[in-house]
Design a protein around this motif. Structure first.
Motif, PDB file in Angstrom:
ATOM      1  N   UNK A  78       0.891  -1.173   0.199  1.00  0.00           N
ATOM      2  CA  UNK A  78       0.136  -0.045   0.033  1.00  0.00           C
ATOM      3  C   UNK A  78       0.666   1.365  -0.234  1.00  0.00           C
ATOM      4  N   UNK A  79       1.854   1.088   0.669  1.00  0.00           N
ATOM      5  CA  UNK A  79       2.823   2.389   0.701  1.00  0.00           C
ATOM      6  C   UNK A  79       3.531   2.552  -0.635  1.00  0.00           C
ATOM      7  N   UNK A  80       3.927   1.504  -1.077  1.00  0.00           N
ATOM      8  CA  UNK A  80       4.610   1.713  -2.554  1.00  0.00           C
ATOM      9  C   UNK A  80       3.740   2.168  -3.587  1.00  0.00           C
ATOM     10  N   UNK A  81       2.424   1.580  -3.426  1.00  0.00           N
ATOM     11  CA  UNK A  81       1.458   2.240  -4.427  1.00  0.00           C
ATOM     12  C   UNK A  81       1.075   3.650  -4.135  1.00  0.00           C
ATOM     13  N   UNK A 139       7.645  20.154   0.286  1.00  0.00           N
ATOM     14  CA  UNK A 139       6.157  20.502   0.410  1.00  0.00           C
ATOM     15  C   UNK A 139       5.378  19.320   0.257  1.00  0.00           C
ATOM     16  N   UNK A 140       5.785  18.247   0.313  1.00  0.00           N
ATOM     17  CA  UNK A 140       5.081  16.982   0.417  1.00  0.00           C
ATOM     18  C   UNK A 140       4.779  16.414   1.747  1.00  0.00           C
ATOM     19  N   UNK A 141       3.690  15.760   2.320  1.00  0.00           N
ATOM     20  CA  UNK A 141       3.478  15.207   3.536  1.00  0.00           C
ATOM     21  C   UNK A 141       3.084  13.956   3.546  1.00  0.00           C
ATOM     22  N   UNK A 142       3.379  13.053   4.287  1.00  0.00           N
ATOM     23  CA  UNK A 142       2.803  11.510   4.279  1.00  0.00           C
ATOM     24  C   UNK A 142       1.853  11.352   5.380  1.00  0.00           C
ATOM     25  N   UNK A 143       0.997  10.296   5.555  1.00  0.00           N
ATOM     26  CA  UNK A 143       0.144   9.875   6.466  1.00  0.00           C
ATOM     27  C   UNK A 143       0.150   8.306   6.242  1.00  0.00           C
ATOM     28  N   UNK A 144       0.532   7.506   7.387  1.00  0.00           N
ATOM     29  CA  UNK A 144       0.452   6.026   7.097  1.00  0.00           C
ATOM     30  C   UNK A 144      -0.569   5.682   8.520  1.00  0.00           C
ATOM     31  N   UNK A 185      -2.819   4.656   3.399  1.00  0.00           N
ATOM     32  CA  UNK A 185      -1.358   5.288   3.015  1.00  0.00           C
ATOM     33  C   UNK A 185      -1.641   6.580   1.951  1.00  0.00           C
ATOM     34  N   UNK A 186      -1.226   7.803   2.368  1.00  0.00           N
ATOM     35  CA  UNK A 186      -1.591   9.031   1.627  1.00  0.00           C
ATOM     36  C   UNK A 186      -0.403   9.927   1.734  1.00  0.00           C
ATOM     37  N   UNK A 187      -0.592  10.463   0.473  1.00  0.00           N
ATOM     38  CA  UNK A 187       0.607  11.778   0.127  1.00  0.00           C
ATOM     39  C   UNK A 187      -0.161  12.823  -0.283  1.00  0.00           C
TER      40      UNK A 187
END
Lengths: 160, 290
Positions: free
Chosen positions: B127-130, B178-183, B199-201
């Motif tokens: 999921x994180x990879x995708x 300027x990118x953030x991630x959430x898992x 999993x979001x970016x």
């Protein structure tokens, strides 16, 4: 089926053997080498009873084939107290009643040793999180955490 | 139980592994860390006739980042990737995913690429990879080819790999600053299998989201991209209302299966809540806060 010649270092001693491909590292240690301190619980990588250290890192020896360990440095629970004197971790487990039936204890000791080696000043929370990889159905974990913290303090004092 | 018998082969390089796969045929499987495969064999749910061990192949062990992204070789262990400075810089969503997967002793042995190639739709790393996006490098007797992370996952434990091919590595695409991630995942205990995960970016430019990726795990037969949610995010200013709307859209239309850990309806609710919370975290990180 195939058989393979492997050479590993177990608790400091070089050992050569011929193993069947499907021989788990845990069965190899117990049945071929005679080190029965490594326990086998679930045989699917869930419980942690079979934990050994390879190159100082904890792994589940029930879901690793012995042939995969060719060339590796393996440490089992027998390495902790080669003589009559117990390791500070073992002493602390005894003192705090960090074991009851003892089945999880070899894995718990090796995982705890790794945690203390990584961070001699670990907190109770870190110890609890760290040993969450290993199941114990007797102690409720609190006494194990107490033992790990006490052993860490003692090992720090010895180092200092 | 013990594993059924099999014939063990050790490959010294990616090319040798591909040649062995071709020679041994359909009953051969790649053995990397074995942390998914060996439990399945011990449970007698899998009984491959041949295993090709790739962990002794030096050309498959690498981890490294360049401007284009983070490359992870097929023999790189999860714990090594998780703690690698370049992972934390170039693919923090992958680092988060790994730290949520299994237990540390399992991650010492397991590989990132192995988990991705195993393609369990509930697992963290696929999921994180995708979510971050990237390419899978596959090698067979005929040479190598690249497969997009969008096309790689085809169904439960099923990928676009052809017979005789192995994954030699994955490259996770770089996102701009300027990118953030959430898992986020939900499971009964920290160690147990996730019931659902998000999993979001997001990339935020001048107060507006101009790029977004939302992927759910544990709700479908593949790690599931949610384009409707992404469409709501892109062009909007980050905020609670936008995230709630995107989370609604992410959960709308999915039909997760029920099992003993949770009903389909429960998973659907989890998908919404986890997406909203992951987006909130991602937007904070994109804004420079941690």
């Amino acid at each position: 089926m195939s058989t393979h010649d492997i050479t590993v270092t177990i608790n400091g001693a070089a050992t050569s053997a011929s193993v069947e491909s499907r021989r788990s590292l845990a069965d190899f240690l117990r049945h071929d080498v005679g080190l029965v301190g490594t326990h086998i619980g679930c045989e699917q990588g869930a419980c942690g009873a079979c934990t050994v250290l390879i190159g100082g890192r904890s792994v589940r020896s029930c879901i690793m084939f012995a042939v995969q360990a060719d060339g590796a440095e393996i440490q089992t629970v027998e390495s902790l107290a080669p003589g009559a004197e117990m390791h500070p971790l073992q002493e602390a487990f005894r003192r705090h009643q960090g074991l009851q039936c003892g089945f999880c204890t070899p894995g718990m000791l090796l995982r705890s040793l790794e945690l203390i080696n990584d961070n001699p000043n670990l907190t109770a929370e870190e110890a609890r999180e760290g040993i969450s990889s290993n199941m114990c159905r007797c102690t409720g974990y609190q006494y194990i955490v107490d033992a790990v913290l006490d052993a860490a303090a003692e090992m720090r004092a010895e180092e200092g | 139980m013990k594993s059924p018998p099999f014939e063990y082969h050790r490959a010294g390089s990616a090319t040798e592994a591909a040649a062995l796969l071709g020679e041994l045929g359909f009953d051969a499987r790649i053995l990397a860390g074995g942390q998914s495969l060996i439990p399945l064999m011990n449970l007698r749910l899998a009984a491959p006739g041949f295993l090709v061990d790739i962990t002794h192949a030096p050309d498959l062990a690498g981890i490294g980042a360049n401007g284009a992204g983070l490359h992870v070789g097929a023999a790189a262990r999860q714990r090594t990737v998780e703690l690698h400075a370049e992972t934390l810089a170039a693919a923090p969503v992958l680092a988060d995913a790994i730290s949520n997967a299994g237990q540390v002793p399992v991650r010492h042995q397991g590989t990132v690429v192995g988990s991705i190639a195993h393609a369990d739709p509930s697992a963290e790393m696929p999921a994180a990879f995708k979510a971050q996006g990237g390419t899978v490098t596959a090698q067979g007797a005929g040479g190598t080819r690249e497969i997009s992370s969008e096309d790689f996952f085809e169904g439960y434990f099923t990928t676009a790999l052809e017979e005789g091919e192995l994954v030699t590595g994955v490259t996770v695409d770089a996102w701009p600053s300027g990118t953030g991630h959430g898992f986020l995942e939900f499971s009964v205990t920290k160690e147990s299998w996730p019931i659902a995960l998000a999993a979001v970016m997001v990339h935020v430019d001048a107060g507006t989201i101009d790029r977004a990726s939302v992927v759910l795990g544990g709700v479908a037969e593949v790690p599931l991209r949610r384009p409707e949610a992404e469409a709501i995010l892109v062009g909007s200013a980050p905020g609670a209302e936008v995230f709630a709307g995107a989370a609604e859209a992410a959960a709308a239309g999915i039909e997760p299966l029920s099992d003993s850990f949770g009903s389909g309806a429960y998973r659907k609710k989890l998908a919404r809540v986890l997406t909203r919370r992951a987006l909130t975290t991602a937007a904070e990180r994109a804004g420079g806060a941690t």
